[in-house]
Write a protein that holds these residues in place. Sequence first.
Motif, PDB file in Angstrom:
ATOM      1  N   GLY A   1       1.426   8.594   1.351  1.00  0.00           N
ATOM      2  CA  GLY A   1       0.821  10.029   1.655  1.00  0.00           C
ATOM      3  C   GLY A   1       1.126  10.989   0.397  1.00  0.00           C
ATOM      4  N   GLU A   2       0.302  11.856   0.655  1.00  0.00           N
ATOM      5  CA  GLU A   2       0.537  12.825  -0.459  1.00  0.00           C
ATOM      6  C   GLU A   2       1.950  13.377  -1.054  1.00  0.00           C
TER       7      GLU A   2
ATOM      8  N   ASP B   1       1.268   3.977  -1.730  1.00  0.00           N
ATOM      9  CA  ASP B   1       0.345   5.045  -1.621  1.00  0.00           C
ATOM     10  C   ASP B   1      -0.242   6.256  -0.048  1.00  0.00           C
ATOM     11  N   THR B   2      -0.515   4.852   0.662  1.00  0.00           N
ATOM     12  CA  THR B   2      -0.919   5.662   1.744  1.00  0.00           C
ATOM     13  C   THR B   2       0.191   5.474   2.996  1.00  0.00           C
TER      14      THR B   2
ATOM     15  N   ASP C   1       1.064  -1.100  -0.041  1.00  0.00           N
ATOM     16  CA  ASP C   1      -0.260   0.009   0.079  1.00  0.00           C
ATOM     17  C   ASP C   1       1.201   1.539  -0.555  1.00  0.00           C
TER      18      ASP C   1
END
Length: 565
Positions: free
Chosen positions: A305-306, A301-302, A299
């Motif tokens: 983060g952004e 992306d998690t 995961d």
Amino acid sequence: MAVTIEALESTVAELASANRDIWTLSACGVTRAGRRMLALVDRDAYEPSAERVRVLLVGGMSGAPDDVAVAVEALRYFAAGRYRDGIALSAVPCANPGGLVLRTGPANGSGGTVEGGYPPVGGFFDHPTSPESRYLWCWACYQAPDVVIEVRAGTLTTWADNDAVGQLGAALGAGPASQADSFIAALGREAADSPGTIPGLRLTTEPDYVQWELDRFFEAVTSEPPGPSRARRKLDERRARDPFEVGRDLARTNGRTLEPLVYTQGVAISGRLRLALLDPERAGSVDDIASLVEPVVADLDTVFGEAPEAPELAAIVWAEEMDELTDDYRHGDALVEAGTYFYTMGEGNAPKPLNPNFIVEDFFFSSAMLGRAFAETGRIFYTDLLGEFLPVARIQEDTGLFRHSRYGPVHWGRGNGFAAMGLAECLTYMPENWRGREAVLDMFTRHMEALRPLQQPSGLYCQVIDFPGSYEELTATCMIGYAMARGIRLGLLDDSYRRTVDLAWRAATERVDAAGNVVDGCAGTGVMDGLRSYLDRPANSGYDDRTGSMALWFAAEMARLRLGA
């Protein structure tokens, strides 16, 4: 000689110049006022195969002119004498230069003294009142001579010894060193921050009798050499390990977590994997690492983060090795995804997420991740981003050294390590026809040429890399050693650099114990406000993820260099 600080500095420089065959002028520390603790280092002081008895002479603990005069007389006598072939004598003629400036002793000019408080506890090397004792203690313990002799001035001639001396003390008629926390007494006891005990003697005498008493000492140590100190034997034991064994010891505590997600943890995991690629049986299985990194690749992306910072992105450098060692395509995909967080901010600006002030750490973060992303995809987008950053950062000076940032002019040791590794990583991945390659190669070779003569006699590099006397820092040494070893292996540097690399490796192995603990790794450091702030950055010993991770990469690169892999 009228003993003033200026006269001492001139005399020590003259002794080094007149005796280049035996001594290198160096420094073992720096006072709060910024004055170096000068040292004369024998050519064999750190040479494992040397047969001469290794002696360290220390004077001027009080800073009193008479004490310094005794030490200088001892050095002059040795330089002109008949013992040079049998004794490798190094010296710190004035361990308390601040006291000599005051000319009263024993105060050191910053509210402390140098004569007591051994072994020192804490404050390495930023102690507010007594940094000199920390510098002297660590420098002597890791030089690990066969015997230390302290000289002092006095109206009566006496010898005192410590618990590790044995028969040598009896031969000189020495009594026990009475001050339990003195430098000499403490060297004879086991201490947590020392590799082992060192025989120590203190000679107190008038200058007129120095030659007579030194004759007795030199005759005693050459007729019945005391043999390696326990400290020396411990360093010999550490040095005997090959890179795989050093890597195994480092991996006991390093490369075991990705919390927090930061480059230090990722580099350590990568180091473990690199050793596994070279010798799976000795380095162990990758199964536990696959389990460790699974939450990240599952995961990403998690996890990111952004808007991840560059040190977080560089935490997945291990994905390259995992991609090679497993059939799991997600590791290669992770490198590509990490690369997508880099994007241009226009000509003259550092790409995001790099620091807009062009800091030297970003040489490593950008090259490590953009280089791997390019290797995975072949997309010139990644090479263009490196071309927008490395050649235009303007933090490499005409000397070849790197400042910490455009606004931080100090030549920080680990900062130059980041630059060295970053340029080496870039040249590892960028193709021969890359338009920026010639400029980066020029930066790299000029940097290596500048670094080579700054290596200390121990093989280490200093916390402030061009300031001898700042502490000898292990992280920078591993990073620079790695970059030079990589440069040799890729044909970017010629074989004349092998000696520099071998000395750095030797020093690194001595400062990594069997439990993976390290000695003197600089604490985390942002861009600081001046030289004093860099001199005062604490040195960590024990477990340290920054130093341990870079030492693991150095171990893996040395294994590859030696195997010709």
